[in-house]
Design an enzyme around this catalytic site. Sequence first.
Site, short mmCIF file in Angstrom:
data_model
loop_
_atom_site.label_atom_id
_atom_site.label_comp_id
_atom_site.label_asym_id
_atom_site.label_seq_id
_atom_site.Cartn_x
_atom_site.Cartn_y
_atom_site.Cartn_z
N HIS A 55 -2.17 7.31 7.58
CA HIS A 55 -1.21 8.22 6.92
C HIS A 55 -1.90 9.51 6.48
O HIS A 55 -1.35 10.60 6.63
CB HIS A 55 -0.58 7.56 5.69
N HIS A 79 -4.13 1.29 7.87
CA HIS A 79 -2.77 1.84 7.95
C HIS A 79 -2.63 3.04 7.01
O HIS A 79 -2.09 4.08 7.40
CB HIS A 79 -1.79 0.71 7.58
N GLU A 80 -3.15 2.90 5.79
CA GLU A 80 -3.05 3.99 4.81
C GLU A 80 -3.92 5.18 5.21
O GLU A 80 -3.52 6.34 5.03
CB GLU A 80 -3.47 3.51 3.41
N GLN A 103 2.81 9.92 2.01
CA GLN A 103 4.17 9.38 2.02
C GLN A 103 5.03 9.91 0.88
O GLN A 103 6.25 9.80 0.92
CB GLN A 103 4.13 7.84 1.95
N CYS A 119 6.17 -0.45 7.34
CA CYS A 119 5.82 0.78 6.62
C CYS A 119 7.02 1.21 5.78
O CYS A 119 8.15 1.21 6.26
CB CYS A 119 5.46 1.88 7.62
N LEU A 120 6.74 1.59 4.55
CA LEU A 120 7.82 2.04 3.66
C LEU A 120 8.48 3.31 4.19
O LEU A 120 9.62 3.59 3.85
CB LEU A 120 7.26 2.27 2.25
N GLY A 159 0.83 -1.19 0.00
CA GLY A 159 0.00 0.00 0.00
C GLY A 159 0.86 1.24 0.00
O GLY A 159 2.06 1.18 0.31
O1 GNR Z 1 4.15 -2.62 2.48
C1 GNR Z 1 3.50 -2.49 3.53
N1 GNR Z 1 3.21 -3.60 4.26
C2 GNR Z 1 2.32 -3.60 5.32
C3 GNR Z 1 2.28 -4.74 6.11
C4 GNR Z 1 1.40 -4.81 7.16
C5 GNR Z 1 0.53 -3.77 7.41
C6 GNR Z 1 0.57 -2.62 6.64
C7 GNR Z 1 1.45 -2.55 5.58
S1 GNR Z 1 1.46 -1.13 4.58
C8 GNR Z 1 3.10 -1.15 4.00
C9 GNR Z 1 3.31 -0.07 2.95
C10 GNR Z 1 3.14 1.28 3.57
O2 GNR Z 1 3.97 1.81 4.24
N2 GNR Z 1 2.00 1.86 3.39
O3 GNR Z 1 1.77 3.05 3.97
NI NI Z 2 2.95 3.10 5.77
#
Ligand code: GNR
Ligand code: NI
Length: 167
Positions: free
Chosen positions: A137, A133-134, A51, A91-92, A46
Site C-alpha cells: 500500500h 500487504h501493508e 488507505q 483488503c479494507l 492491518g
Molecule cells: O484485514 C485485512 N486482512 C488481511 C487478510 C489477509 C492478508 C492481508 C490482510 S490486510 C487486511 C486489512 C487491509 O486492507 N490492510 O491494508
Molecule cells: Ni489492504
Amino acid sequence: MPLLNILRYPDARLHKLATPVTVFDDGLKKLVADMAETMYEAPGIGLAATQVDVHKQVIVVDVSERRDSLVVLVNPQIVEATGVSDIEEGCLSVPGIYELVERAERVKVRAHDQNGKPFTLEAQGVLAVCIQHEMDHLKGKVFVEHLSQLKQQRIRAKLAKHLRKSA
Ligand code: GNR
Ligand code: NI
C-alpha cells in the site's frame, strides 16, 4: 478520537507513493492512534496510511485473536525475506474480494515505532503476509494488482455492480 475514512479501490489516491516520516511529533502519534482505532473498528488486521489518504510510511498491524497486540511500523524496510506463502488476502479498500497472493513466508523488517525508536521484527505466517500487504500500500500497490489482468477486470466489474446496487 475520530475514525478515518478508508479509500475504496479503484481510487487514484491508492496509487500514491508514501514518503518517509522525518518528524516524530504529536501529529504522528495522533495519526497512529486514529489509524489503530479505524483498523479495530473496521475490523481489519492491518491498515496503511495510504488507505486513509495520508501518504507517509506508517502502518498499524494486529493479527492477535484478542486484538491486544498492536504493532506500529514507521518507515519499514524488509531486510530479509525467505520462503513462499500463499494465503487468501482481503483488503479494507477492496471489500468482499478474497484472493490468493504469493508472498514471502518469513520477513525480517527494520522500522521505527511512533516515538522514532528503531527496532527489528522477525515475522512469519499471517503477520509476515500482512506486513507485505501493508508495505505494498505504501508503494501505491493494492493486492489485486498481483493478480492476472482478467481477474482484475472481473474484480472491477464486481465492485462496480455492488456500487450500483448500493446507490
Ligand atoms: O484485514 C485485512 N486482512 C488481511 C487478510 C489477509 C492478508 C492481508 C490482510 S490486510 C487486511 C486489512 C487491509 O486492507 N490492510 O491494508
Ligand atoms: Ni489492504
